[in-house]
Design an enzyme around this catalytic site. Structure first.
Site, PDB file in Angstrom:
ATOM      1  N   TYR A  56      -4.408 -11.074  14.679  1.00  0.00           N
ATOM      2  CA  TYR A  56      -4.378  -9.880  13.813  1.00  0.00           C
ATOM      3  C   TYR A  56      -5.656  -9.070  13.997  1.00  0.00           C
ATOM      4  CZ  TYR A  56      -4.333  -7.398   9.247  1.00  0.00           C
ATOM      5  OH  TYR A  56      -4.369  -6.460   8.236  1.00  0.00           O
ATOM      6  N   VAL A  68       0.839  -1.204   0.000  1.00  0.00           N
ATOM      7  CA  VAL A  68       0.000   0.000   0.000  1.00  0.00           C
ATOM      8  C   VAL A  68       0.875   1.255   0.000  1.00  0.00           C
ATOM      9  CG1 VAL A  68      -1.873   1.214   1.174  1.00  0.00           C
ATOM     10  CG2 VAL A  68      -1.801  -1.291   1.228  1.00  0.00           C
TER      11      VAL A  68
HETATM   12  P1  NAP Z   1       3.269  -5.043   3.515  1.00  0.00           P
HETATM   13  O1  NAP Z   1       3.396  -4.991   2.032  1.00  0.00           O
HETATM   14  O2  NAP Z   1       3.590  -6.319   4.205  1.00  0.00           O
HETATM   15  O3  NAP Z   1       4.181  -3.873   4.112  1.00  0.00           O
HETATM   16  C1  NAP Z   1       4.346  -3.755   5.495  1.00  0.00           C
HETATM   17  C2  NAP Z   1       5.111  -2.490   5.772  1.00  0.00           C
HETATM   18  O4  NAP Z   1       5.194  -2.344   7.185  1.00  0.00           O
HETATM   19  C3  NAP Z   1       6.542  -2.500   5.227  1.00  0.00           C
HETATM   20  O5  NAP Z   1       6.876  -1.202   4.775  1.00  0.00           O
HETATM   21  C4  NAP Z   1       7.363  -2.868   6.455  1.00  0.00           C
HETATM   22  O6  NAP Z   1       8.686  -2.371   6.420  1.00  0.00           O
HETATM   23  C5  NAP Z   1       6.561  -2.162   7.539  1.00  0.00           C
HETATM   24  N1  NAP Z   1       6.805  -2.736   8.855  1.00  0.00           N
HETATM   25  C6  NAP Z   1       6.511  -3.994   9.271  1.00  0.00           C
HETATM   26  N2  NAP Z   1       6.935  -4.170  10.533  1.00  0.00           N
HETATM   27  C7  NAP Z   1       7.512  -3.007  10.917  1.00  0.00           C
HETATM   28  C8  NAP Z   1       8.141  -2.566  12.096  1.00  0.00           C
HETATM   29  N3  NAP Z   1       8.270  -3.362  13.167  1.00  0.00           N
HETATM   30  N4  NAP Z   1       8.625  -1.304  12.143  1.00  0.00           N
HETATM   31  C9  NAP Z   1       8.521  -0.490  11.076  1.00  0.00           C
HETATM   32  N5  NAP Z   1       7.921  -0.836   9.933  1.00  0.00           N
HETATM   33  C10 NAP Z   1       7.424  -2.085   9.856  1.00  0.00           C
HETATM   34  O7  NAP Z   1       1.823  -4.636   3.981  1.00  0.00           O
HETATM   35  P2  NAP Z   1       0.623  -3.965   3.137  1.00  0.00           P
HETATM   36  O8  NAP Z   1      -0.098  -5.077   2.467  1.00  0.00           O
HETATM   37  O9  NAP Z   1       1.133  -2.818   2.352  1.00  0.00           O
HETATM   38  O10 NAP Z   1      -0.311  -3.457   4.314  1.00  0.00           O
HETATM   39  C11 NAP Z   1      -0.368  -2.090   4.690  1.00  0.00           C
HETATM   40  C12 NAP Z   1      -1.478  -1.906   5.692  1.00  0.00           C
HETATM   41  O11 NAP Z   1      -2.717  -2.285   5.097  1.00  0.00           O
HETATM   42  C13 NAP Z   1      -1.332  -2.770   6.949  1.00  0.00           C
HETATM   43  O12 NAP Z   1      -1.708  -2.020   8.082  1.00  0.00           O
HETATM   44  C14 NAP Z   1      -2.305  -3.919   6.715  1.00  0.00           C
HETATM   45  O13 NAP Z   1      -2.758  -4.455   7.919  1.00  0.00           O
HETATM   46  C15 NAP Z   1      -3.390  -3.217   5.932  1.00  0.00           C
HETATM   47  N6  NAP Z   1      -4.218  -4.082   5.080  1.00  0.00           N
HETATM   48  C16 NAP Z   1      -3.613  -4.872   4.135  1.00  0.00           C
HETATM   49  C17 NAP Z   1      -4.408  -5.680   3.338  1.00  0.00           C
HETATM   50  C18 NAP Z   1      -3.807  -6.579   2.273  1.00  0.00           C
HETATM   51  O14 NAP Z   1      -4.567  -7.338   1.653  1.00  0.00           O
HETATM   52  N7  NAP Z   1      -2.502  -6.526   2.005  1.00  0.00           N
HETATM   53  C19 NAP Z   1      -5.813  -5.680   3.487  1.00  0.00           C
HETATM   54  C20 NAP Z   1      -6.377  -4.836   4.440  1.00  0.00           C
HETATM   55  C21 NAP Z   1      -5.565  -4.044   5.232  1.00  0.00           C
HETATM   56  P3  NAP Z   1       9.889  -3.229   5.743  1.00  0.00           P
HETATM   57  O15 NAP Z   1       9.722  -3.068   4.264  1.00  0.00           O
HETATM   58  O16 NAP Z   1      11.124  -2.618   6.251  1.00  0.00           O
HETATM   59  O17 NAP Z   1       9.691  -4.648   6.197  1.00  0.00           O
END
Ligand code: NAP
Ligand code: GDP
Length: 327
Positions: free
Chosen positions: A149, A24
């Site tokens: 989660y 995202v």
């Molecule tokens: P993602 O691709 O897995 O990216 C996660 C991000 O969080 C990365 O930039 C990661 O940094 C960072 N992160 C993880 N642990 C961290 C920590 N301890 N300290 C600092 N940064 C940290 O996730 P996404 O799919 O983009 O999701 C973004 C948001 O949308 C989340 O809140 C998720 O719950 C929500 N969401 C996602 C979905 C879906 O289908 N993907 C659906 C609904 C809601 P690094 O790159 O350094 O690891």
């Protein structure tokens, strides 16, 4: 009498995007930098875990002191598909509780004007009526597969309301459905269904083996393309003034079965082999059909990218970036 009209000076926003390197975050960065999503004078800062481990309160404070954001889009989280959620409920709960509490409390202490956090439709109650809307998040336990989660994410909504009640803070949250797009996590064991299917179909195509779809293929999902979500996120940051969260989703009529989603991937990659369903694997929650009526009241004309087009663009991105994609 002379009335002097004082022009209200509005400071340009300095937006900190946590999780800025994820699916995202990269989509928001694309819209800000490539689609003119930023306004003059605004500063957008995209950070990852390399900038600060947000599970650590001191590192979180250090990041805010260095960057001094006026606004925060909070995406950073431990994220995974059904099968990782089933394996690691405790870690999903603890890591996300720590990250979210650190971000919200630090934003409060540093006087941040607005925080937009990210919930998910997979935190909704399992036993419910449909469609599910924003008022129903806490109406019963989530599906057992991802309770760690889900409860951690639900607590963001509790905290947002409490920060408003006690301190008048304008912290809110969006509720996206299942997100996909470029820069997703294509790891088959840990990721979500679409990146998992794209990766598996790509390998099956190369090796001439069948595509294994996990589960029965009958569960239903609303998918949102990361770039559509990014455009909506920026609108929420600028215009949406409620503390209560808002569902960001395609309509109920655009919900598809996992089988239909797999067919879309097969078409996009030109996969000609056999498609088999491994019913020894879990189906997860059957459906979590969400209402986008609230979004439609605010933005009746917003156009979502058609699902087959968004899947095709994601497949093309994966093929073009196979060597470096997260997998
Ligand atoms: P993602 O691709 O897995 O990216 C996660 C991000 O969080 C990365 O930039 C990661 O940094 C960072 N992160 C993880 N642990 C961290 C920590 N301890 N300290 C600092 N940064 C940290 O996730 P996404 O799919 O983009 O999701 C973004 C948001 O949308 C989340 O809140 C998720 O719950 C929500 N969401 C996602 C979905 C879906 O289908 N993907 C659906 C609904 C809601 P690094 O790159 O350094 O690891
Ligand atoms: P959910 O939407 O939160 O349940 O998470 P997912 O994005 O992981 O989707 C899970 C649904 O897709 C379940 O019905 C799975 O059985 C099905 N599925 C089919 N193939 C796969 C796959 O390769 N990976 C994942 N994660 N799920 C798959």
């Amino acid at each position: 009498m002379i009335v002097l009209q004082m022009e209200k000076r509005v400071e340009p926003m300095r937006v900190l995007v946590t999780g800025g390197t994820g699916l995202v975050g990269r989509a928001i960065e694309h819209v800000v930098r490539e689609e003119g999503g930023a306004r003059e004078g605004e500063e957008w800062i995209f950070v990852s875990s390399k900038d600060a481990n947000l599970m650590d309160a001191k590192e979180t404070r250090g990041l805010f002191e260095k960057r001094r954001p006026s606004h925060v889009i909070h995406l950073a989280a431990m994220v995974g598909g059904l099968f990782r959620n089933m394996r690691e409920n405790l870690d999903f709960w603890r890591n996300n509780i720590h990250i979210n509490d650190n971000i919200l409390q630090t934003a409060h202490e540093m006087g941040v004007a607005k925080v937009v956090s990210c919930l998910s439709t997979c935190i909704f109650p399992d036993k419910t009526t449909y469609p599910i809307d924003e008022t129903m998040i806490h109406n019963g336990p989530p599906h057992n597969s991802n309770f760690g989660y889900s409860y951690a994410k639900r607590m963001i909504d509790v905290q947002n309301r409490a920060y408003f009640q006690q301190y008048g803070r304008r912290f809110t949250a969006v509720i996206p459905t299942n997100v996909f797009g470029p820069h997703d996590n294509f790891n088959v064991a840990d990721g979500h269904v679409l990146p998992g299917l794209i990766h598996k179909a790509y390998v099956a195509h190369k090796e001439g083996t069948p595509l294994q779809v996990w589960g029965s293929g009958t569960p239903r999902r609303q998918f949102i393309y990361s770039l559509d979500l990014a455009r909506l996120f920026i609108w929420v940051l600028r215009e949406y003034d409620e503390i209560d969260p808002i569902i960001l989703s395609v309509g109920e009529e655009d919900e598809v079965s996992i089988k239909e989603a797999a067919e879309c991937v097969v078409d996009a990659l030109g996969f000609k082999g056999q498609v088999v369903f491994d019913t020894t694997k879990a189906d997860g929650q059957f459906k979590k059909t969400a209402s986008n009526a609230k979004l439609r009241r605010y933005l009746p004309d917003f156009k979502f990218t058609p699902f087959p087009q968004a899947v095709k663009e994601t497949c093309d991105w994966f093929v073009a970036n196979y060597k470096t994609a997260r997998k």
